[in-house]
Design a protein around this motif. Structure first.
Motif, PDB file in Angstrom:
ATOM      1  N   TYR A  36      49.574  43.013  35.061  1.00 19.08           N
ATOM      2  CA  TYR A  36      48.406  43.947  34.990  1.00 19.08           C
ATOM      3  C   TYR A  36      47.706  44.075  36.504  1.00 19.08           C
ATOM      4  O   TYR A  36      47.562  43.326  36.957  1.00 19.08           O
ATOM      5  CB  TYR A  36      47.438  43.559  33.827  1.00 19.08           C
ATOM      6  CG  TYR A  36      48.023  43.650  32.527  1.00 19.08           C
ATOM      7  CD1 TYR A  36      48.679  42.757  31.842  1.00 19.08           C
ATOM      8  CD2 TYR A  36      47.444  44.806  31.803  1.00 19.08           C
ATOM      9  CE1 TYR A  36      49.393  42.891  30.502  1.00 19.08           C
ATOM     10  CE2 TYR A  36      47.986  45.048  30.304  1.00 19.08           C
ATOM     11  CZ  TYR A  36      49.009  43.983  29.849  1.00 19.08           C
ATOM     12  OH  TYR A  36      49.467  44.158  28.581  1.00 19.08           O
ATOM     13  N   GLN A  38      44.029  45.123  38.141  1.00 24.23           N
ATOM     14  CA  GLN A  38      42.382  45.582  37.392  1.00 24.23           C
ATOM     15  C   GLN A  38      41.500  45.858  38.633  1.00 24.23           C
ATOM     16  O   GLN A  38      41.528  45.314  39.691  1.00 24.23           O
ATOM     17  CB  GLN A  38      41.826  44.364  36.820  1.00 24.23           C
ATOM     18  CG  GLN A  38      40.385  44.430  36.458  1.00 24.23           C
ATOM     19  CD  GLN A  38      39.601  43.458  35.725  1.00 24.23           C
ATOM     20  OE1 GLN A  38      40.275  42.293  36.232  1.00 24.23           O
ATOM     21  NE2 GLN A  38      38.661  43.905  34.991  1.00 24.23           N
ATOM     22  N   SER A  41      35.045  46.561  37.837  1.00 25.56           N
ATOM     23  CA  SER A  41      34.413  47.019  36.775  1.00 25.56           C
ATOM     24  C   SER A  41      35.347  47.972  35.812  1.00 25.56           C
ATOM     25  O   SER A  41      34.499  48.708  35.143  1.00 25.56           O
ATOM     26  CB  SER A  41      32.990  47.878  37.175  1.00 25.56           C
ATOM     27  OG  SER A  41      32.216  47.012  37.988  1.00 25.56           O
ATOM     28  N   GLN A  42      36.535  47.759  35.783  1.00 22.63           N
ATOM     29  CA  GLN A  42      37.368  48.384  34.826  1.00 22.63           C
ATOM     30  C   GLN A  42      38.210  47.580  34.094  1.00 22.63           C
ATOM     31  O   GLN A  42      38.567  46.252  34.781  1.00 22.63           O
ATOM     32  CB  GLN A  42      38.178  49.572  35.821  1.00 22.63           C
ATOM     33  CG  GLN A  42      37.489  50.686  36.485  1.00 22.63           C
ATOM     34  CD  GLN A  42      38.578  51.500  36.959  1.00 22.63           C
ATOM     35  OE1 GLN A  42      39.683  51.847  36.493  1.00 22.63           O
ATOM     36  NE2 GLN A  42      38.139  52.347  37.909  1.00 22.63           N
ATOM     37  N   GLY A  43      38.646  47.906  33.044  1.00 24.71           N
ATOM     38  CA  GLY A  43      39.576  47.121  32.255  1.00 24.71           C
ATOM     39  C   GLY A  43      40.928  46.893  33.022  1.00 24.71           C
ATOM     40  O   GLY A  43      41.393  47.814  33.673  1.00 24.71           O
ATOM     41  N   PRO A  44      41.702  45.829  32.792  1.00 23.73           N
ATOM     42  CA  PRO A  44      42.952  45.664  33.490  1.00 23.73           C
ATOM     43  C   PRO A  44      43.840  46.937  32.700  1.00 23.73           C
ATOM     44  O   PRO A  44      43.868  47.378  31.577  1.00 23.73           O
ATOM     45  CB  PRO A  44      43.560  44.379  33.162  1.00 23.73           C
ATOM     46  CG  PRO A  44      42.199  43.784  32.930  1.00 23.73           C
ATOM     47  CD  PRO A  44      41.165  44.451  32.174  1.00 23.73           C
ATOM     48  N   PHE A  46      48.310  48.216  32.434  1.00 27.81           N
ATOM     49  CA  PHE A  46      49.626  47.516  32.422  1.00 27.81           C
ATOM     50  C   PHE A  46      50.369  48.258  33.744  1.00 27.81           C
ATOM     51  O   PHE A  46      50.052  49.337  33.957  1.00 27.81           O
ATOM     52  CB  PHE A  46      50.334  47.917  31.132  1.00 27.81           C
ATOM     53  CG  PHE A  46      51.666  47.703  31.250  1.00 27.81           C
ATOM     54  CD1 PHE A  46      52.393  48.605  31.389  1.00 27.81           C
ATOM     55  CD2 PHE A  46      52.157  46.451  30.708  1.00 27.81           C
ATOM     56  CE1 PHE A  46      54.015  48.455  31.474  1.00 27.81           C
ATOM     57  CE2 PHE A  46      53.681  46.275  30.521  1.00 27.81           C
ATOM     58  CZ  PHE A  46      54.390  47.231  31.104  1.00 27.81           C
ATOM     59  N   GLN A  49      56.747  45.379  33.065  1.00 21.75           N
ATOM     60  CA  GLN A  49      57.060  44.104  32.310  1.00 21.75           C
ATOM     61  C   GLN A  49      58.777  43.955  32.458  1.00 21.75           C
ATOM     62  O   GLN A  49      59.392  44.966  32.713  1.00 21.75           O
ATOM     63  CB  GLN A  49      56.779  44.368  30.767  1.00 21.75           C
ATOM     64  CG  GLN A  49      57.101  43.259  29.587  1.00 21.75           C
ATOM     65  CD  GLN A  49      56.799  43.355  28.549  1.00 21.75           C
ATOM     66  OE1 GLN A  49      57.458  44.212  27.737  1.00 21.75           O
ATOM     67  NE2 GLN A  49      55.755  42.891  27.946  1.00 21.75           N
ATOM     68  N   TYR A  87      47.171  40.584  37.759  1.00 18.16           N
ATOM     69  CA  TYR A  87      47.304  39.210  36.775  1.00 18.16           C
ATOM     70  C   TYR A  87      48.929  39.262  36.174  1.00 18.16           C
ATOM     71  O   TYR A  87      49.521  40.195  35.959  1.00 18.16           O
ATOM     72  CB  TYR A  87      46.625  39.452  35.606  1.00 18.16           C
ATOM     73  CG  TYR A  87      45.169  39.554  35.800  1.00 18.16           C
ATOM     74  CD1 TYR A  87      44.413  40.591  36.112  1.00 18.16           C
ATOM     75  CD2 TYR A  87      44.602  38.241  35.715  1.00 18.16           C
ATOM     76  CE1 TYR A  87      43.002  40.607  36.103  1.00 18.16           C
ATOM     77  CE2 TYR A  87      43.029  38.351  36.029  1.00 18.16           C
ATOM     78  CZ  TYR A  87      42.311  39.515  36.277  1.00 18.16           C
ATOM     79  OH  TYR A  87      41.084  39.435  36.685  1.00 18.16           O
ATOM     80  N   PRO A  97      48.459  35.812  21.070  1.00 20.88           N
ATOM     81  CA  PRO A  97      47.449  35.826  22.166  1.00 20.88           C
ATOM     82  C   PRO A  97      48.026  36.211  23.522  1.00 20.88           C
ATOM     83  O   PRO A  97      48.826  35.309  23.717  1.00 20.88           O
ATOM     84  CB  PRO A  97      46.491  34.965  21.865  1.00 20.88           C
ATOM     85  CG  PRO A  97      47.170  33.954  21.244  1.00 20.88           C
ATOM     86  CD  PRO A  97      48.305  34.624  20.392  1.00 20.88           C
ATOM     87  N   LEU A  98      47.230  36.997  24.391  1.00 17.87           N
ATOM     88  CA  LEU A  98      47.578  37.049  25.802  1.00 17.87           C
ATOM     89  C   LEU A  98      46.797  36.446  26.619  1.00 17.87           C
ATOM     90  O   LEU A  98      45.552  36.755  26.495  1.00 17.87           O
ATOM     91  CB  LEU A  98      48.165  38.572  26.238  1.00 17.87           C
ATOM     92  CG  LEU A  98      49.445  39.192  25.723  1.00 17.87           C
ATOM     93  CD1 LEU A  98      49.504  40.568  26.251  1.00 17.87           C
ATOM     94  CD2 LEU A  98      50.582  38.210  26.193  1.00 17.87           C
ATOM     95  N   VAL A  99      47.179  35.557  27.517  1.00 12.31           N
ATOM     96  CA  VAL A  99      46.046  34.549  28.342  1.00 12.31           C
ATOM     97  C   VAL A  99      46.100  35.210  29.691  1.00 12.31           C
ATOM     98  O   VAL A  99      47.277  35.026  30.480  1.00 12.31           O
ATOM     99  CB  VAL A  99      46.296  33.387  28.189  1.00 12.31           C
ATOM    100  CG1 VAL A  99      45.311  32.443  28.971  1.00 12.31           C
ATOM    101  CG2 VAL A  99      46.204  32.921  26.524  1.00 12.31           C
ATOM    102  N   PHE A 100      44.877  35.571  30.163  1.00 10.81           N
ATOM    103  CA  PHE A 100      45.020  35.866  31.800  1.00 10.81           C
ATOM    104  C   PHE A 100      44.445  34.750  32.313  1.00 10.81           C
ATOM    105  O   PHE A 100      43.502  34.181  32.051  1.00 10.81           O
ATOM    106  CB  PHE A 100      44.019  37.330  31.723  1.00 10.81           C
ATOM    107  CG  PHE A 100      44.462  38.495  31.216  1.00 10.81           C
ATOM    108  CD1 PHE A 100      44.425  38.859  30.124  1.00 10.81           C
ATOM    109  CD2 PHE A 100      44.881  39.247  32.238  1.00 10.81           C
ATOM    110  CE1 PHE A 100      44.934  40.096  29.360  1.00 10.81           C
ATOM    111  CE2 PHE A 100      45.283  40.758  31.674  1.00 10.81           C
ATOM    112  CZ  PHE A 100      45.174  40.955  30.402  1.00 10.81           C
ATOM    113  N   GLY A 101      45.042  34.469  33.558  1.00 16.59           N
ATOM    114  CA  GLY A 101      44.672  33.684  34.625  1.00 16.59           C
ATOM    115  C   GLY A 101      43.679  34.152  35.536  1.00 16.59           C
ATOM    116  O   GLY A 101      42.890  35.130  34.781  1.00 16.59           O
ATOM    117  N   LYS A 102      43.550  33.456  36.593  1.00 16.01           N
ATOM    118  CA  LYS A 102      42.370  34.168  37.546  1.00 16.01           C
ATOM    119  C   LYS A 102      42.889  35.474  38.358  1.00 16.01           C
ATOM    120  O   LYS A 102      42.222  36.119  39.047  1.00 16.01           O
ATOM    121  CB  LYS A 102      41.998  33.224  38.441  1.00 16.01           C
ATOM    122  CG  LYS A 102      41.320  32.046  37.754  1.00 16.01           C
ATOM    123  CD  LYS A 102      40.655  30.863  38.532  1.00 16.01           C
ATOM    124  CE  LYS A 102      39.988  29.881  37.700  1.00 16.01           C
ATOM    125  NZ  LYS A 102      39.469  28.966  38.555  1.00 16.01           N
TER     126      LYS A 102
END
Lengths: 110, 116
Positions: A36, A38, A41-44, A46, A49, A87, A97-102
């Motif tokens: 993803y 980002q 100030s916006q959502g990530p 896609f 994949q 990401y 659930p999808l887990v985002f790191g840093k």
């Protein structure tokens, strides 16, 4: 859920190809690798994949070696507008659930 | 247009004053989730819901509540907000069973919350 490790930041000049590598040593058989992007100030959103080998779309390419323990997002000829956080996520495409790191903060310099 | 809509986009409130951030999606997605984003910490999942009346804690659920009474809505409730909940919040939805094989997450535009 497989844990991922990415570089915290990268710098690149405009027009260069950028490769961001993600490590996911404990990836499971049913896991896909998803990237993803980002902007501030916006959502990530896609990007791409893949499951194995190589996937290419109009935005990027994703390279996955045979052991699938890592993956590389390749952005061809970056521009200033590619400055963003990227990401890497690993998980099933099903109802999990999808887990985002840093993420990796990419800075493109003119 | 397919979208995830959050409200409010910006809010300044005071400690202890209950608030709700609404999230609505028009894609008939089963899966919805809330994330918070803080500088240097990336995106952290608060709660998620796999379907109506099914919710689960994410990594940082303390101080938050959610409900999923209907498929399109997934509100985030802060019963007694505190300053450490000052953050940028994102709602997302996903269709794991649809025609899109990617299971792509669609995000809202974000809600910036400040608790004084």
């Amino acid at each position: 859920l497989a844990k991922t490790t990415q570089p915290i930041s990268m710098d690149s000049y405009e027009g260069q190809e950028v490769n961001i590598t993600c490590s996911h040593n404990n990836i499971a058989t049913n896991d896909y690798i998803t990237w993803y992007q980002q902007f501030p100030s916006q959502g990530p959103r896609f990007i791409i994949q893949g499951y194995k080998t190589k996937v290419t779309n109009e935005v990027a390419s994703l390279f996955i070696p045979a052991d699938r323990k890592s993956s590389t997002l390749s952005l061809p000829r970056v521009s200033l507008s590619d400055t963003a956080v990227y990401y890497c996520l690993v998980g099933e495409t099903g109802n999990t659930p999808l887990v985002f790191g840093k993420g990796t903060r990419l800075s493109v310099i003119a | 247009e397919a979208q995830v809509t959050q409200n409010p986009r910006y809010l300044i409130t005071v400690t202890g004053k209950k608030l709700t951030v609404t999230c609505s999606q028009n894609m008939n997605h089963e899966y919805m989730s809330w994330y918070r984003q803080d500088p240097g910490l990336g995106l952290r999942q608060i709660y998620y819901s796999m379907n109506v009346e099914v919710t689960d804690k994410g990594d940082v659920p303390e101080g938050y509540k959610v409900s999923r009474k209907e498929k399109r809505n997934f509100p985030l409730i802060l019963e007694s907000p505190s300053p450490n909940q000052t953050s940028l919040y994102f709602c997302a939805s996903r269709d794991p069973s649809g025609l899109a094989d990617t299971g792509e997450l669609f995000f809202g535009e974000g809600s910036r919350l400040t608790v004084l």
